[in-house]
Design a protein around this motif. Sequence first.
Motif, mmCIF file in Angstrom:
data_model
loop_
_atom_site.group_PDB
_atom_site.id
_atom_site.type_symbol
_atom_site.label_atom_id
_atom_site.label_comp_id
_atom_site.label_asym_id
_atom_site.label_seq_id
_atom_site.Cartn_x
_atom_site.Cartn_y
_atom_site.Cartn_z
ATOM 1 N N GLY A 298 8.087 -12.942 1.616
ATOM 2 C CA GLY A 298 7.964 -11.798 0.716
ATOM 3 C C GLY A 298 7.273 -12.070 -0.597
ATOM 4 O O GLY A 298 6.893 -11.131 -1.297
ATOM 5 N N GLN A 299 7.067 -13.357 -0.947
ATOM 6 C CA GLN A 299 6.577 -13.647 -2.293
ATOM 7 C C GLN A 299 5.067 -13.433 -2.467
ATOM 8 O O GLN A 299 4.606 -13.165 -3.570
ATOM 9 C CB GLN A 299 6.928 -15.083 -2.680
ATOM 10 C CG GLN A 299 6.237 -16.160 -1.873
ATOM 11 C CD GLN A 299 6.576 -17.555 -2.358
ATOM 12 O OE1 GLN A 299 7.308 -17.744 -3.323
ATOM 13 N NE2 GLN A 299 6.034 -18.569 -1.687
ATOM 14 N N GLU B 147 2.148 -7.994 0.571
ATOM 15 C CA GLU B 147 2.597 -6.619 0.407
ATOM 16 C C GLU B 147 2.029 -5.796 1.561
ATOM 17 O O GLU B 147 1.037 -6.194 2.193
ATOM 18 C CB GLU B 147 2.139 -6.051 -0.939
ATOM 19 C CG GLU B 147 0.637 -5.942 -1.084
ATOM 20 C CD GLU B 147 0.217 -5.419 -2.441
ATOM 21 O OE1 GLU B 147 1.110 -5.197 -3.286
ATOM 22 O OE2 GLU B 147 -0.995 -5.243 -2.657
ATOM 23 N N TRP C 244 0.427 -6.174 6.649
ATOM 24 C CA TRP C 244 0.801 -7.109 5.600
ATOM 25 C C TRP C 244 -0.436 -7.881 5.127
ATOM 26 O O TRP C 244 -1.157 -8.454 5.928
ATOM 27 C CB TRP C 244 1.849 -8.094 6.090
ATOM 28 C CG TRP C 244 3.177 -7.452 6.367
ATOM 29 C CD1 TRP C 244 3.666 -7.067 7.586
ATOM 30 C CD2 TRP C 244 4.158 -7.087 5.408
ATOM 31 N NE1 TRP C 244 4.911 -6.498 7.453
ATOM 32 C CE2 TRP C 244 5.245 -6.493 6.123
ATOM 33 C CE3 TRP C 244 4.250 -7.198 4.025
ATOM 34 C CZ2 TRP C 244 6.376 -6.026 5.479
ATOM 35 C CZ3 TRP C 244 5.387 -6.729 3.383
ATOM 36 C CH2 TRP C 244 6.425 -6.153 4.110
#
Length: 505
Positions: free
Chosen positions: A242-243, A246, A253
Amino acid sequence: MQGRSESNRELLDAAALCRQLVREGSVEAFLADHRHQLFPDDLFADLFSSGRGRPSIPGDVVATVMVLQALEGLSDRDAARALRDRISWKVACGLALDDEGFDYSVLTYWRTRLRKSDRPERIFDAVRSVIDATGVLRGKTRRALDSTLLDDAVATQDTVTQLIAAIRRVRRVVPGAAEVTLSAHDYDTSGKPTIAWDDPVAKAALVDGLVNDALTLLAAFADDASEAEATSALALLALVAGQDVEQDDTGTWTIVRKVAPDRVISVVDPEARHMHKSRSVYRDGYKAHIAVEPETGLVTAAALTPANAPDGPTGVTLLDGEEPGLQVLADGAYGSGDTLAALRAAKHQRAIKPFPTAPAVPGGFHRDDFVIDHDADTVTCPIGHTVTITPKRHATFGARCRGCPLRSRCTRSKDGRVLRLTPHDHELVESRRAWRDGDFTEDYRRWRPMVERSIAWLVAGNHRRVRFRGVEKNQLGLSMRIAAINLRRLVNLGLAHDGRWMLNG
């Protein structure tokens, strides 16, 4: 069981035959004479609570090797080799000339025992107790604070490498994870996926597939991981998934064009962080914080944090246990309002050089030209307009700036001047005033440079790069390095033992 050094000398005792070859005033010579007083058997008794089994290597011998290793920046293999073939080390450890020493793995074994004990930094504490016993810090009421960045011991990884490594770890340690169907990559093979890396479409498809594989694993074991290792692996996967990415409008993604504030830079060492020393100089790894008594150069406390940790809060903790009334010397990194307030609460004197601040208009009015009444919660501007501070700690002058003859020196905003005050704004104002008026300028310029010298001692040789992974292991390494530096400094100051510790210099 705990091993103990023999009081009777060997036939080929190195100290008896070759003591004259070891330079007087060196750390090796000091340890040859006083290692039993510095590192008594009782210091390590709790590490070997059982009286059964084969005796360990004597604690004073291992501690001596660890100090010399930290002083010279040697690996475990090189330290074991030095113990085997260097006369000065044999003299320091009280060994015979034909003693083969011990295997390098003994150092790993002892560090692990120390780290898991109630007093992991006992070697640093032993040297600190000698400092206290000599009284060298008695009456010394200054402490200088500073920090330095240390390189990590692993390679920085890109997003694709981190995702693949984290997924592989989950498949390896979480029961049943290897049976989950994943499609973006064959995780049982080594190396990166075989794609056209110069093709942005192929790279984008790979990133999307890897993130979806990670989410599939996380969903499959959201409530099933019970073991600590499995929980840690899943948490790390969730973090790296997730870092850096987006989801766009199509649900794909993609890698974001920014850096997460607390980004993990390697799944091999998840605690290492990225930090800019300046606009053009940066390091990946950790930060060493120290407090130094500037007259003697002795380090009174040290701590290791990820590289992006702020200096101020850690600096305050380094002064825990100190008597009130210290003059604390530090640069602007320790000049936040929270840090200044914490030092005031601890009843220390702040000698902290603030960072320079610029007015809203070049050559115009500075924040300190406004008068703030904290009791009435009002702010008065240079021409005399007074406004009330809002609950959000803002002072908005708005329409009062229209037609003001001083507007060109105060603001360029069409909405007028706005001051945004921090909870400890008065501390910041006082800090700037004290520096501007020279309350501590002479002390700062005279005493603070010593901490820069201590930093140079700390990172000299091979010590700019940490040797281990994680904060805990490297904290132990830092404490060992500081103990060695302090001991060398004490020896240079004339440390001796004649029933009690004293300085003859």
